[in-house]
Design a protein around this motif. Structure first.
Motif, PDB file in Angstrom:
ATOM      1  N   UNK A   1      -7.813   0.579  -3.898  1.00 43.08           N
ATOM      2  CA  UNK A   1      -8.972   0.488  -3.119  1.00 43.08           C
ATOM      3  C   UNK A   1      -9.482  -1.009  -2.487  1.00 43.08           C
ATOM      4  N   UNK A   2      -9.568  -1.769  -3.592  1.00 41.57           N
ATOM      5  CA  UNK A   2      -9.851  -3.369  -3.215  1.00 41.57           C
ATOM      6  C   UNK A   2      -9.085  -3.839  -2.114  1.00 41.57           C
ATOM      7  N   UNK A   3      -7.570  -3.537  -2.321  1.00 44.37           N
ATOM      8  CA  UNK A   3      -6.891  -4.135  -1.101  1.00 44.37           C
ATOM      9  C   UNK A   3      -6.992  -3.538   0.243  1.00 44.37           C
ATOM     10  N   UNK A   4      -7.062  -2.251   0.129  1.00 47.13           N
ATOM     11  CA  UNK A   4      -7.194  -1.389   1.364  1.00 47.13           C
ATOM     12  C   UNK A   4      -8.515  -1.816   2.150  1.00 47.13           C
ATOM     13  N   UNK A   5      -9.608  -2.079   1.214  1.00 47.98           N
ATOM     14  CA  UNK A   5     -10.697  -2.473   1.942  1.00 47.98           C
ATOM     15  C   UNK A   5     -11.023  -3.781   2.754  1.00 47.98           C
TER      16      UNK A   5
ATOM     17  N   UNK B   1      -5.198   0.853   9.087  1.00 47.79           N
ATOM     18  CA  UNK B   1      -4.085   0.538   8.296  1.00 47.79           C
ATOM     19  C   UNK B   1      -4.201   0.990   6.790  1.00 47.79           C
ATOM     20  N   UNK B   2      -5.500   1.512   6.803  1.00 50.30           N
ATOM     21  CA  UNK B   2      -5.751   1.642   5.360  1.00 50.30           C
ATOM     22  C   UNK B   2      -4.984   3.018   4.720  1.00 50.30           C
ATOM     23  N   UNK B   3      -5.048   3.856   5.180  1.00 53.61           N
ATOM     24  CA  UNK B   3      -4.131   5.083   4.854  1.00 53.61           C
ATOM     25  C   UNK B   3      -2.707   4.733   4.759  1.00 53.61           C
ATOM     26  N   UNK B   4      -2.097   4.063   5.555  1.00 52.06           N
ATOM     27  CA  UNK B   4      -0.775   3.468   5.552  1.00 52.06           C
ATOM     28  C   UNK B   4      -0.495   2.744   4.376  1.00 52.06           C
TER      29      UNK B   4
ATOM     30  N   UNK C   1       8.301  -8.073   4.373  1.00 52.44           N
ATOM     31  CA  UNK C   1       8.732  -7.260   5.380  1.00 52.44           C
ATOM     32  C   UNK C   1       7.166  -6.509   6.011  1.00 52.44           C
ATOM     33  N   UNK C   2       7.096  -6.376   7.183  1.00 59.55           N
ATOM     34  CA  UNK C   2       5.775  -5.471   7.543  1.00 59.55           C
ATOM     35  C   UNK C   2       5.718  -4.188   6.882  1.00 59.55           C
ATOM     36  N   UNK C   3       4.447  -3.502   6.889  1.00 60.83           N
ATOM     37  CA  UNK C   3       4.404  -2.270   6.250  1.00 60.83           C
ATOM     38  C   UNK C   3       5.048  -0.983   6.593  1.00 60.83           C
ATOM     39  N   UNK C   4       5.499  -0.829   7.959  1.00 64.46           N
ATOM     40  CA  UNK C   4       6.229   0.528   8.336  1.00 64.46           C
ATOM     41  C   UNK C   4       7.721   0.210   8.015  1.00 64.46           C
TER      42      UNK C   4
END
Length: 405
Positions: free
Chosen positions: A16-20, A26-29, A384-387
């Protein structure tokens, strides 16, 4: 005592801290990436847990679980080596710190919070290992002078303490009905109370306890002798002198003298019994305090300790990998390992008032193992990028079982 590696946040809190910190789209991914990472870690730690629990069952068989085949002494010795090696590895992975002998010796030398001085029966103890996690400074109000005086003291507290003790086969200090090893996990243990976690400790009377019993005993003893026994002492002295030949004339014991002698001896005998009872009751009271102290601090025992360590080590690994990935992914330029380490630690200090020593090597090693880490010709790091990261994790998960291929 240096800064711990332990990060006092659960895995979901770190996610949660990182996604925030990310844009909302991009948070759900990122959360999905974190779940995939956690699933891979859980699978690996489950296999690791099966192996160590199988070994521990040979060392300390559960009464309600059958053992297949015949287990030899050599099998148990090999299993114990596996258990001890994996215990150290899992404790370190779960961000526990080994407690050295000097720190334990200091606990014996200093007074505990429950005012009990202990001695350990070390005969028959082969191996001792203590680990701690979650160091904090606390204050507590203690009573003195029979509760008439209260004062606040400051002490060092450990959130969790792991204890492993292995006994020799003929150990007299081995608790009845137990196996050759003792594995326990405690919570909220003051540093000065570490000695209480040993098995078969003996309560020793502190100087203050001895004075509380001894001084009144001496005073009341003088009173008993002066009032009850003094009249009998003369008769006893004359009898003794006659028996050893220092007096020729025999002692005549009339009814009054006999009653006086018996009453004096009875009073003195009753006095000695009362003092002995006071001493025993004081030790029982101290043992009761010790038992209550340990009862409310015991967190887990035997094989359950490994389940606890496996879960804590798994969470620590996921946290380290997630933090390393997130801060490399959100950096404007590639970072060195030292820059990444400082960026993560300063973020927790500044944003969440938390100081810890981030295990940068572990996080980077895990990213490298998962093929998510990149490095340029200058030794600077990225990811590498998230996807693409999610695709690589998904491919790794699909390849865990290759039955159809």
């Amino acid at each position: 005592m240096g800064t711990e590696h332990f990060l006092p946040f659960r895995k979901n809190a770190v996610i949660s801290l990182c996604a925030g910190e990310l844009p909302e789209e991009e948070r759900e991914s990122f959360a999905e990436f974190a779940r995939m990472l956690a699933a891979l870690a859980h699978y690996r730690f489950q296999a690791r847990g099966d192996a160590v629990l199988d070994a521990y069952h040979l060392v300390d068989p559960a009464e309600d679980v059958r053992t297949v085949g015949t287990v030899t002494a050599k099998d148990r010795a090999v299993a114990r080596e596996t258990v001890e090696a994996e215990l150290v590895a899992l404790a370190e992975a779960a961000e526990f710190t080994r407690i050295d002998a000097a720190e334990i010796a200091r606990a014996f030398a200093e007074d505990s919070l429950v005012k009990v001085r202990l001695a350990v029966e070390e005969e028959g103890i082969d191996t001792v290992m203590f680990f701690r996690r979650g160091v904090s400074q606390r204050t507590e109000e203690v009573k003195s002078l029979y509760g008439l005086r209260r004062r606040r003291i400051e002490f060092t507290n450990y959130a969790k303490v792991l204890v492993y003790i292995a006994f020799t086969d003929d150990a007299p200090s081995r608790p009845p009905g137990t196996s050759s090893v003792l594995l326990k996990l405690f919570q909220n243990v003051p540093r000065n109370d570490l000695e209480m976690l040993y098995p078969n400790v003996r309560v020793r009377m502190r100087t203050r306890d001895k004075l509380l019993i001894g001084v009144p005993a001496v005073i009341s003893g003088i009173v008993v002798i002066a009032t009850k026994l003094i009249a009998s002492l003369g008769v006893l002295a004359l009898l003794l002198a006659f028996w050893i030949g220092l007096r020729d004339e025999s002692v005549h014991l009339d009814k009054t003298a006999l009653v006086t002698l018996v009453a004096g001896l009875a009073a003195f005998g009753g006095y000695l019994w009362r003092q002995f009872s006071k001493f025993k009751n004081r030790k029982i009271k101290l043992m009761k305090s010790l038992s209550e102290h340990l009862y409310f601090r015991n967190l887990d025992n035997d094989a359950g300790v490994f389940h606890h360590l496996l879960g804590a080590a798994e969470e620590a690994e996921v946290n380290e990998t997630l933090l390393a990935y997130h801060f490399l992914d959100t950096a404007e330029n590639p970072l060195t390992a030292a820059e990444l380490d400082e960026r993560i630690e300063s973020w927790f200090r500044r944003r969440w008032d938390t100081a810890f020593d981030f295990e940068i090597r572990d996080g980077l090693d895990k990213l490298r193992e998962l093929d998510l880490l990149t490095e340029n010709e200058h030794g600077r790091l990225g990811v590498v990028r998230l996807p693409e990261a999610k695709r690589r994790l998904d491919r790794r998960w699909d390849n865990l079982f290759r039955h159809n291929r």
